[in-house]
Scaffold this motif. Structure first.
Motif: not given
Length: 658
Positions: A85-88, A149-156
């Protein structure tokens, strides 16, 4: 009222026609919706429809989707995903932003505009990617989980972006906007509602009320934290009493209304404090992930989510400005392809760092190569806050829309070209088979492996062939004697002793390969007894026509066992339950034998009148027999099964007397 009905009918009929056709052609539902929007765009223009405003309404489908995504997660799972989530996710957003910013500055744009464009293009389409991954069953793969995981980070990340972008405002754009506003004041009445098309208006698609506007920084932060805390506390402690109260009415529609009330209320609260409604609903979904009402919420919200997402994709297609596109066709298409290639390159590089292997690497890179639906929101926001000039934003909107339009084609490329190559790529030559067995087992997966162990336990010598090198290497670690190779090849079967063997067990996944192998063996080696795995009832008929007679449906026996357990749980004596399911099995086997003789592979079952008529007759006879009113399917003797004890017989007698 009539215009609303006409508009609703136009969108519904466009979706109902386009999506099934696109899905039938393997294009996916998302591309079907986008094409439907493009087709109806001229009609919407003639009807005077404000597509941009409609798109803002349809964006609520993204909000609902993120709520449902949150419901599927637990805080524990989020913590386990923290490295990806944080790294990728963090590296993807950061590197893509820097790369796009550098290219934009090379095109003589200021660093502030370039940075804003980089932030917009760093995001991918959560709606398209998640829906496509779920449709194709790829969500649980390593590439699917990494994409999530990447999409989730982007939304945040959208939240800090919304807070940061106003700091990039250009004074000259603000002065220009103010002068245009003053100049246009006198003509407002004559212009009517045409100003609704402006990007400045696009930036305001809420109620117009902002509780934190004009507040000092510390007060704004306090209100924001209080709103997030209200979502967490309300989700943890208030939803259960609310749903218990609603349950007292015993009305399904009230559950649906309550679910919508919760989602809309959270979205409204987030909007009032200047936050993304998508983040708020996602957070609420995570809080409710452990709730006993989770599945109820999912079933109630999902239909609305699907309809609104479909509407959103159609508005994206209908909102493409073809006049501007054709005027700058080469530049727009070139920039779109360049953006997708750049994002795919960044994602490929990260896949090596985070050890995403084989086809999952390409699924990850190609799936996230587009810009996202939040790009429309951020571009409107940048224009409203005097960060990006409106003429540049119009072209960027086209790039976002075209990249989303091209995404289903990338998934088709993955499905048709990349995935098959990784599926069949084998650098290893077939093993030299130096043993011959009484039984040859082709396919040592979850089905063939159990058969092999039973046969070995009974003392039979087996030769196992499988084309999964990783599977066989693992089996050899546990002492199994297995050989790598394609068991459908005649030369390998000959080496395994097909001429002297007594039995061939076919337990491979591929239906066509299994049927072809049965046909070959029954013609070339008729002395071999074939035991073959069937995927479903239709496959049974195909295998029967190819020459097999010992056909086992892969889920049939487990379903029968489940049925017997259900009968026992409902009060049946084990003896009665066993007899009932044995009667069913015998009747079903006889029915299959009879129906296989009238099955025609060239005619769909429901159009085969002879098959349908015979199936009805057999069904009626079998039901009568199961209820003890017919002997048409007389059961065979219970060979090898321990007969009932005296107490069982007495219990049966008491039951009949009663």
């Amino acid at each position: 009222m009539e215009s609303f009905l006409v508009l609703s009918f136009v969108f519904l009929i466009a979706g109902v026609i386009a999506v099934p056709i696109a899905s039938r052609l393997g294009l996916g539902s998302v591309l079907g919706y986008l094409i439907a929007g493009i087709v109806i765009a001229p009609l919407l223009q003639n009807l005077g429809v404000d597509v941009i405003s409609l798109q803002h309404f349809a964006e609520f489908g993204v909000v609902m989707m993120l709520f449902l995504v949150g419901l599927e997660l637990e805080p524990r799972l989020l913590w386990q995903m923290k490295s990806k989530l944080l790294g990728l996710g963090g590296l993807q957003v950061g590197l893509t932003t820097l790369c796009v910013m550098a290219i934009a500055m090379l095109l003589d744009l200021s660093w502030t505009i370039s940075l804003a464009i980089g932030l917009v293009f760093a995001l991918s389409s959560t709606a398209i990617v998640l829906q496509t991954l779920n449709e194709k069953g790829l969500m649980k793969s390593d590439g699917g989980q990494s994409s999530f995981a990447v999409l989730l980070f982007q939304d945040i990340a959208v939240i800090p972006m919304l807070a940061f972008i106003p700091l990039l405002a250009l004074p000259e754009l603000a002065d220009l906007a103010q002068s245009v506003d003053v100049a246009g004041h006198g003509t407002e009445a004559a212009a009517g509602d045409h100003g609704a098309d402006s990007h400045a208006d696009d930036g305001d698609h809420g109620s117009g009320i902002n509780l934190v506007e004009g507040l000092p920084g510390w007060q704004r932060a306090f209100v924001t934290i209080a709103a997030i805390a209200a979502v967490i506390v309300g989700g943890s402690f208030l939803t259960r009493p609310i749903f218990r109260f609603i349950a007292m009415a015993k009305l399904r529609e009230l559950f649906t209304a309550t679910a919508l009330m919760i989602v809309i209320g959270i979205a409204l609260l987030m909007t009032l404090v200047g936050l993304s409604p998508a983040l708020g609903t996602f957070l609420a979904g995570v809080v409710l992930a452990n709730s006993e009402y989770r599945h109820e919420l999912e079933s109630d919200i999902d239909p609305f989510k699907g309809l609104l997402l479909g509407l959103f994709f159609m508005t994206v297609g209908a909102g493409i400005n073809f006049g501007l596109l054709f005027a700058n066709l080469g530049a727009i298409i070139g920039l779109t392809i360049a953006l997708m290639a750049l994002k795919a390159g960044v994602l490929l590089a990260l896949s090596y760092i985070f050890k995403i292997d084989s086809s999952d690497r390409w699924l990850f890179a190609l799936g996230l190569a587009q810009a996202g639906e939040f790009g429309f929101v951020l571009l409107s926001f940048t224009v409203a806050n005097n960060v990006i000039p409106s003429d540049i934003a119009d072209q960027l909107l086209l790039i976002v829309a075209l990249s989303m339009l091209l995404t289903p084609a990338l998934f088709i490329l993955y499905d048709k070209v990349i995935a098959p190559r990784y599926a069949v790529a084998q650098t290893r030559e077939p093993d030299d088979i130096d043993e011959k067995g009484t039984v040859i087992v082709v396919g040592h997966g979850r089905f063939g492996g159990i058969i092999n162990r039973i046969l070995m336990g009974a003392g039979f010598n087996t030769v196992v062939l499988d084309h999964s090198s990783a599977q066989l290497d693992m089996l050899r670690m546990f002492g199994f004697e297995v050989f790598f190779g394609d068991g459908t090849r005649p030369d390998l079967l000959h080496a395994a002793g097909i001429d002297e063997a007594k039995m061939l067990v076919i337990a491979i996944d591929d239906k066509e390969q299994a049927t072809a192998l049965v046909h070959y063996i029954s013609q070339s080696h008729p002395h071999i007894h074939i035991v073959v795995r069937a995927r479903d009832r239709n496959h049974v008929y195909e295998l029967y026509a190819a020459g097999a007679r010992d056909i086992i449906r892969e889920t049939f026996d487990s379903s029968v066992r489940a049925g017997r357990s259900a009968l026992e749980a409902l009060g049946f004596h084990p003896y009665d339950a066993e007899r009932q399911v044995r009667n069913f099995v015998d009747g079903d086997r006889e029915a299959l034998r009879q129906l296989a003789q009238v099955y025609d592979p060239d005619i769909p079952i429901h159009q085969n009148e002879t098959y349908v008529a015979r199936a009805k007759e057999i069904g009626a006879e079998q039901e009568a027999f199961m209820r003890g009113k017919s002997k048409a399917f007389a059961s065979r003797a219970d060979r090898g099964w321990v007969p009932p004890t005296l107490s069982d017989v007495e219990a049966e007698a008491e039951k009949n007397d009663g």
